[in-house]
Write a protein that holds these residues in place. Sequence first.
Motif, PDB file in Angstrom:
ATOM      1  N   PHE A  99       0.838  -1.195   0.000  1.00 15.50           N
ATOM      2  CA  PHE A  99       0.000   0.000   0.000  1.00 15.50           C
ATOM      3  C   PHE A  99       0.875   1.248   0.000  1.00 15.50           C
ATOM      4  O   PHE A  99       2.030   1.207   0.403  1.00 15.50           O
ATOM      5  CB  PHE A  99      -0.927   0.010   1.219  1.00 15.50           C
ATOM      6  N   SER A 100       0.303   2.328  -0.438  1.00 17.30           N
ATOM      7  CA  SER A 100       0.996   3.614  -0.408  1.00 17.30           C
ATOM      8  C   SER A 100      -0.025   4.704  -0.121  1.00 17.30           C
ATOM      9  O   SER A 100      -1.226   4.430  -0.043  1.00 17.30           O
ATOM     10  CB  SER A 100       1.676   3.877  -1.755  1.00 17.30           C
ATOM     11  N   ARG A 101       0.431   5.899   0.002  1.00 17.07           N
ATOM     12  CA  ARG A 101      -0.517   6.998   0.228  1.00 17.07           C
ATOM     13  C   ARG A 101      -1.351   7.278  -1.013  1.00 17.07           C
ATOM     14  O   ARG A 101      -2.355   7.959  -0.953  1.00 17.07           O
ATOM     15  CB  ARG A 101       0.202   8.245   0.705  1.00 17.07           C
ATOM     16  N   TRP A 102      -0.966   6.706  -2.148  1.00 16.62           N
ATOM     17  CA  TRP A 102      -1.709   6.923  -3.391  1.00 16.62           C
ATOM     18  C   TRP A 102      -2.655   5.785  -3.731  1.00 16.62           C
ATOM     19  O   TRP A 102      -3.496   5.911  -4.591  1.00 16.62           O
ATOM     20  CB  TRP A 102      -0.742   7.121  -4.566  1.00 16.62           C
ATOM     21  N   SER A 103      -2.489   4.637  -3.069  1.00 17.83           N
ATOM     22  CA  SER A 103      -3.304   3.481  -3.430  1.00 17.83           C
ATOM     23  C   SER A 103      -3.618   2.629  -2.204  1.00 17.83           C
ATOM     24  O   SER A 103      -2.750   2.374  -1.378  1.00 17.83           O
ATOM     25  CB  SER A 103      -2.565   2.623  -4.454  1.00 17.83           C
ATOM     26  N   ARG A 104      -4.846   2.160  -2.139  1.00 14.04           N
ATOM     27  CA  ARG A 104      -5.262   1.248  -1.077  1.00 14.04           C
ATOM     28  C   ARG A 104      -5.380  -0.181  -1.576  1.00 14.04           C
ATOM     29  O   ARG A 104      -5.968  -1.028  -0.921  1.00 14.04           O
ATOM     30  CB  ARG A 104      -6.585   1.704  -0.494  1.00 14.04           C
ATOM     31  N   ALA A 105      -4.846  -0.445  -2.756  1.00 17.37           N
ATOM     32  CA  ALA A 105      -4.870  -1.788  -3.334  1.00 17.37           C
ATOM     33  C   ALA A 105      -3.586  -2.004  -4.127  1.00 17.37           C
ATOM     34  O   ALA A 105      -2.858  -1.066  -4.419  1.00 17.37           O
ATOM     35  CB  ALA A 105      -6.085  -1.953  -4.234  1.00 17.37           C
ATOM     36  N   ASP A 106      -3.312  -3.246  -4.440  1.00 11.23           N
ATOM     37  CA  ASP A 106      -2.155  -3.603  -5.247  1.00 11.23           C
ATOM     38  C   ASP A 106      -2.648  -4.385  -6.456  1.00 11.23           C
ATOM     39  O   ASP A 106      -3.741  -4.945  -6.435  1.00 11.23           O
ATOM     40  CB  ASP A 106      -1.189  -4.448  -4.412  1.00 11.23           C
ATOM     41  N   VAL A 107      -1.850  -4.429  -7.497  1.00 12.52           N
ATOM     42  CA  VAL A 107      -2.253  -5.100  -8.732  1.00 12.52           C
ATOM     43  C   VAL A 107      -1.330  -6.279  -9.020  1.00 12.52           C
ATOM     44  O   VAL A 107      -0.110  -6.144  -9.021  1.00 12.52           O
ATOM     45  CB  VAL A 107      -2.249  -4.118  -9.928  1.00 12.52           C
ATOM     46  N   TYR A 108      -1.956  -7.413  -9.227  1.00  9.87           N
ATOM     47  CA  TYR A 108      -1.277  -8.629  -9.673  1.00  9.87           C
ATOM     48  C   TYR A 108      -1.661  -8.828 -11.132  1.00  9.87           C
ATOM     49  O   TYR A 108      -2.796  -8.543 -11.526  1.00  9.87           O
ATOM     50  CB  TYR A 108      -1.734  -9.834  -8.857  1.00  9.87           C
TER      51      TYR A 108
END
Length: 121
Positions: A99-108
Amino acid sequence: MNRLVTVITTAETSGTSTLSSTGSLLSSAKVAAIEVDLTGLVSLTRSDLQNAGFPVGAVDPSNLHLTRGNSEVAYQWFGDEDSIFEKHERLQFYAEPRFSRWSRADVYTLWEGENPGLRME
C-alpha cells in the motif's frame, strides 16, 4: 473491510507473451490485472476471469503466470493438467498487497506465457 478482488483490465493481442529482461510484460499477451486490497488467500475461478473478459477458452492453464511488479508469484492450481481451463478449475495465491498513500490496493498480473508458470507444490 471486505476483500476486494477485481479483474480491472484485460487485453488480448496476437503473438507470444513473455517477460522482458526488466520483468515487464511484453505487449503481445493475454493479460488480466487483478486488484487486491487485503492480505490473504485469493481464489480466481474460470467464471471470475471469463466475466472480466479474460480469454479463458483460448489459454492453456499450465502456461499461466502471475506477477506483482517485477516478481513472479507462485500459485496453487486446482484442476487437472490438461490444456483446457474448465468450469470447476481455479487458481489460488497468497496476496500481500503493498500500500501507499496513493493506493489502497495492489495489482497482480495474470498472463499466458509459452512455458509453465510458477506453481506451489
